[in-house]
Design a protein around this motif. Structure first.
Motif, mmCIF file in Angstrom:
data_model
loop_
_atom_site.group_PDB
_atom_site.id
_atom_site.type_symbol
_atom_site.label_atom_id
_atom_site.label_comp_id
_atom_site.label_asym_id
_atom_site.label_seq_id
_atom_site.Cartn_x
_atom_site.Cartn_y
_atom_site.Cartn_z
ATOM 1 N N CYS A 254 -16.692 9.948 -33.121
ATOM 2 C CA CYS A 254 -16.609 8.614 -33.721
ATOM 3 C C CYS A 254 -16.466 7.531 -32.653
ATOM 4 O O CYS A 254 -17.039 6.439 -32.790
ATOM 5 C CB CYS A 254 -15.449 8.553 -34.702
ATOM 6 N N MET A 255 -15.741 7.831 -31.592
ATOM 7 C CA MET A 255 -15.613 6.888 -30.476
ATOM 8 C C MET A 255 -16.988 6.565 -29.901
ATOM 9 O O MET A 255 -17.333 5.401 -29.672
ATOM 10 C CB MET A 255 -14.716 7.476 -29.399
ATOM 11 N N ARG A 256 -17.785 7.621 -29.690
ATOM 12 C CA ARG A 256 -19.122 7.451 -29.114
ATOM 13 C C ARG A 256 -20.033 6.699 -30.072
ATOM 14 O O ARG A 256 -20.766 5.791 -29.669
ATOM 15 C CB ARG A 256 -19.707 8.829 -28.774
ATOM 16 N N TRP A 257 -19.975 7.062 -31.353
ATOM 17 C CA TRP A 257 -20.859 6.452 -32.348
ATOM 18 C C TRP A 257 -20.488 4.988 -32.600
ATOM 19 O O TRP A 257 -21.368 4.120 -32.678
ATOM 20 C CB TRP A 257 -20.785 7.248 -33.655
ATOM 21 N N MET A 258 -19.192 4.732 -32.728
ATOM 22 C CA MET A 258 -18.728 3.400 -33.111
ATOM 23 C C MET A 258 -18.449 2.497 -31.910
ATOM 24 O O MET A 258 -18.023 1.366 -32.078
ATOM 25 C CB MET A 258 -17.446 3.527 -33.949
ATOM 26 N N HIS A 259 -18.657 3.021 -30.702
ATOM 27 C CA HIS A 259 -18.450 2.249 -29.470
ATOM 28 C C HIS A 259 -16.999 1.777 -29.334
ATOM 29 O O HIS A 259 -16.732 0.639 -28.940
ATOM 30 C CB HIS A 259 -19.407 1.050 -29.411
ATOM 31 N N TRP A 260 -16.054 2.683 -29.660
ATOM 32 C CA TRP A 260 -14.653 2.349 -29.471
ATOM 33 C C TRP A 260 -14.306 2.358 -27.993
ATOM 34 O O TRP A 260 -14.902 3.090 -27.200
ATOM 35 C CB TRP A 260 -13.758 3.369 -30.168
ATOM 36 N N SER A 261 -13.313 1.595 -27.636
ATOM 37 C CA SER A 261 -12.790 1.618 -26.271
ATOM 38 C C SER A 261 -11.918 2.860 -26.082
ATOM 39 O O SER A 261 -11.487 3.503 -27.051
ATOM 40 C CB SER A 261 -11.960 0.360 -25.997
ATOM 41 N N VAL A 262 -11.610 3.165 -24.831
ATOM 42 C CA VAL A 262 -10.695 4.268 -24.538
ATOM 43 C C VAL A 262 -9.331 3.980 -25.159
ATOM 44 O O VAL A 262 -8.689 4.872 -25.735
ATOM 45 C CB VAL A 262 -10.571 4.492 -23.020
ATOM 46 N N ALA A 263 -8.873 2.735 -25.073
ATOM 47 C CA ALA A 263 -7.574 2.372 -25.643
ATOM 48 C C ALA A 263 -7.552 2.596 -27.150
ATOM 49 O O ALA A 263 -6.546 3.056 -27.704
ATOM 50 C CB ALA A 263 -7.246 0.918 -25.315
ATOM 51 N N GLU A 264 -8.655 2.274 -27.824
ATOM 52 C CA GLU A 264 -8.729 2.501 -29.273
ATOM 53 C C GLU A 264 -8.657 3.997 -29.572
ATOM 54 O O GLU A 264 -7.930 4.428 -30.473
ATOM 55 C CB GLU A 264 -10.019 1.909 -29.832
ATOM 56 N N PHE A 265 -9.400 4.797 -28.830
ATOM 57 C CA PHE A 265 -9.353 6.250 -29.003
ATOM 58 C C PHE A 265 -7.935 6.774 -28.823
ATOM 59 O O PHE A 265 -7.448 7.586 -29.617
ATOM 60 C CB PHE A 265 -10.295 6.918 -28.007
ATOM 61 N N GLU A 266 -7.263 6.309 -27.779
ATOM 62 C CA GLU A 266 -5.917 6.806 -27.471
ATOM 63 C C GLU A 266 -4.903 6.455 -28.558
ATOM 64 O O GLU A 266 -3.874 7.117 -28.680
ATOM 65 C CB GLU A 266 -5.435 6.252 -26.128
ATOM 66 N N SER A 267 -5.181 5.440 -29.351
ATOM 67 C CA SER A 267 -4.224 5.001 -30.366
ATOM 68 C C SER A 267 -4.330 5.795 -31.663
ATOM 69 O O SER A 267 -3.515 5.608 -32.570
ATOM 70 C CB SER A 267 -4.438 3.515 -30.677
ATOM 71 N N LEU A 268 -5.317 6.689 -31.757
ATOM 72 C CA LEU A 268 -5.589 7.401 -33.006
ATOM 73 C C LEU A 268 -5.156 8.854 -32.935
ATOM 74 O O LEU A 268 -5.182 9.479 -31.870
ATOM 75 C CB LEU A 268 -7.088 7.327 -33.331
ATOM 76 N N SER A 269 -4.794 9.416 -34.077
ATOM 77 C CA SER A 269 -4.388 10.812 -34.177
ATOM 78 C C SER A 269 -5.534 11.656 -34.725
ATOM 79 O O SER A 269 -6.420 11.151 -35.434
ATOM 80 C CB SER A 269 -3.177 10.955 -35.111
ATOM 81 N N SER B 45 -25.787 -0.776 -46.716
ATOM 82 C CA SER B 45 -26.964 -1.581 -47.058
ATOM 83 C C SER B 45 -27.438 -2.417 -45.882
ATOM 84 O O SER B 45 -28.578 -2.894 -45.863
ATOM 85 C CB SER B 45 -26.639 -2.495 -48.249
ATOM 86 N N ASP B 46 -26.555 -2.597 -44.873
ATOM 87 C CA ASP B 46 -26.932 -3.344 -43.681
ATOM 88 C C ASP B 46 -27.643 -2.477 -42.643
ATOM 89 O O ASP B 46 -27.968 -2.952 -41.553
ATOM 90 C CB ASP B 46 -25.693 -3.991 -43.050
ATOM 91 N N GLY B 47 -27.870 -1.203 -42.994
ATOM 92 C CA GLY B 47 -28.567 -0.308 -42.075
ATOM 93 C C GLY B 47 -27.679 0.297 -41.010
ATOM 94 O O GLY B 47 -28.168 0.976 -40.107
ATOM 95 N N ARG B 48 -26.370 0.057 -41.111
ATOM 96 C CA ARG B 48 -25.425 0.598 -40.140
ATOM 97 C C ARG B 48 -24.501 1.604 -40.817
ATOM 98 O O ARG B 48 -24.301 1.561 -42.032
ATOM 99 C CB ARG B 48 -24.608 -0.525 -39.505
ATOM 100 N N TYR B 49 -23.930 2.485 -40.008
ATOM 101 C CA TYR B 49 -22.999 3.473 -40.530
ATOM 102 C C TYR B 49 -21.563 2.938 -40.444
ATOM 103 O O TYR B 49 -21.191 2.305 -39.459
ATOM 104 C CB TYR B 49 -23.114 4.787 -39.758
ATOM 105 N N HIS B 50 -20.796 3.224 -41.480
ATOM 106 C CA HIS B 50 -19.411 2.783 -41.552
ATOM 107 C C HIS B 50 -18.524 3.982 -41.871
ATOM 108 O O HIS B 50 -18.878 4.820 -42.701
ATOM 109 C CB HIS B 50 -19.243 1.702 -42.627
ATOM 110 N N LEU B 51 -17.360 4.058 -41.226
ATOM 111 C CA LEU B 51 -16.428 5.148 -41.457
ATOM 112 C C LEU B 51 -15.775 4.989 -42.820
ATOM 113 O O LEU B 51 -15.308 3.903 -43.171
ATOM 114 C CB LEU B 51 -15.376 5.148 -40.353
ATOM 115 N N ASP B 52 -15.742 6.076 -43.598
ATOM 116 C CA ASP B 52 -15.217 5.989 -44.965
ATOM 117 C C ASP B 52 -13.723 5.695 -44.996
ATOM 118 O O ASP B 52 -13.235 5.021 -45.901
ATOM 119 C CB ASP B 52 -15.524 7.269 -45.755
ATOM 120 N N ARG B 53 -12.978 6.196 -44.024
ATOM 121 C CA ARG B 53 -11.553 5.909 -43.935
ATOM 122 C C ARG B 53 -11.118 6.070 -42.492
ATOM 123 O O ARG B 53 -11.668 6.888 -41.759
ATOM 124 C CB ARG B 53 -10.727 6.806 -44.855
ATOM 125 N N PRO B 54 -10.146 5.301 -42.083
ATOM 126 C CA PRO B 54 -9.759 5.321 -40.666
ATOM 127 C C PRO B 54 -8.964 6.570 -40.304
ATOM 128 O O PRO B 54 -8.397 7.250 -41.166
ATOM 129 C CB PRO B 54 -8.898 4.064 -40.519
#
Length: 230
Positions: free
Chosen positions: A167-182, A196-205
């Motif tokens: 998800c980090m790679r797909w959503m272009h998260w920063s390293v800091a964002e990755f580190e904050s998640l479990s 509908s905008d042609g982009r993928y969205h995560l169903d839940r964080p």
């Protein structure tokens, strides 16, 4: 391009190693099995996924570990609607070979202090290494979307850290964002849904255990001329 409607990431059910880390001394990580509880978790995930997929086709990729293969088997997806491939790039973060549980605990504590992305196990990988191989897999996955009849669904049966890094790679998260998640729990999913905008969205964080550090102020302070622009 036949982009799928959803990309489902599933963490394997509870494994023997999740219950008893002394097993790593005598059982290879890749050979650890699901516990009875892990099988129930996988079966419950299968019930949910069968309802989500319905009659639609599924392209499944499974980590080569025994526990992920067993998890996929417990899903009970209809073989006629599923094409499944073993995908080594979706494997667990490598920690080494036969492992000393005390040493693994010491290194896990060091990783918590150093950072999960950059810390490298002494005989294994860093999170950054896993990120790189997940990125290579993503390139292959995108090429598969060129098929006009690509299945409407993609399913990845993998591991917790690998899910976050995907998800980090797909959503272009920063390293800091990755580190904050479990990591998600055993048998849990996260789904990338095509909007509908042609982009993928995560169903839940993913659950967040801390507020990610931001480097924006550092960038602003170091900008040429001190005008605050990045």
């Amino acid at each position: 391009m036949g982009r799928p409607r959803r990309i489902v990431l599933l963490r394997h059910g509870e494994s023997e190693g999740n219950n008893d880390d002394s097993l790593y001394e005598r059982v290879p990580d890749h050979a650890l099995r699901l516990t009875p509880r892990g099988r129930r978790q996988a079966a419950a995930a299968g019930e949910e996924l069968r309802a989500v997929f319905g009659e639609e086709r599924v392209s499944a990729y499974v980590s080569p570990y025994r526990r992920t293969h067993e998890t996929f088997g417990e899903l009970r997806l209809a073989p006629s609607r599923v094409r499944v491939r073993e995908e080594p790039r979706l494997r667990e973060q490598d920690w080494g070979n036969w492992q000393d549980p005390d040493e693994v605990r010491r290194q896990k504590a060091a990783r918590n202090a150093y950072g999960h992305f950059f810390y490298r196990f002494s005989q294994g990988e860093s999170g950054a290494d896993v990120y790189d191989r997940v990125g290579a897999f993503l390139e292959s996955l995108w090429r598969s979307f060129r098929e006009d009849d690509h299945p409407q669904n993609v399913l990845l049966v993998t591991h917790g850290l690998t899910m976050r890094l995907f998800c980090m790679r797909w959503m272009h998260w920063s390293v800091a964002e990755f580190e904050s998640l479990s990591n998600p729990g055993n048998g849990e999913t996260r789904t990338l849904l095509l909007g509908s905008d042609g982009r993928y969205h995560l169903d839940r964080p993913f659950e967040r255990w801390c507020v990610p550090e931001s480097y924006e102020m550092l960038w602003a302070g170091g900008a040429a001329g001190g005008d605050g622009r990045r």
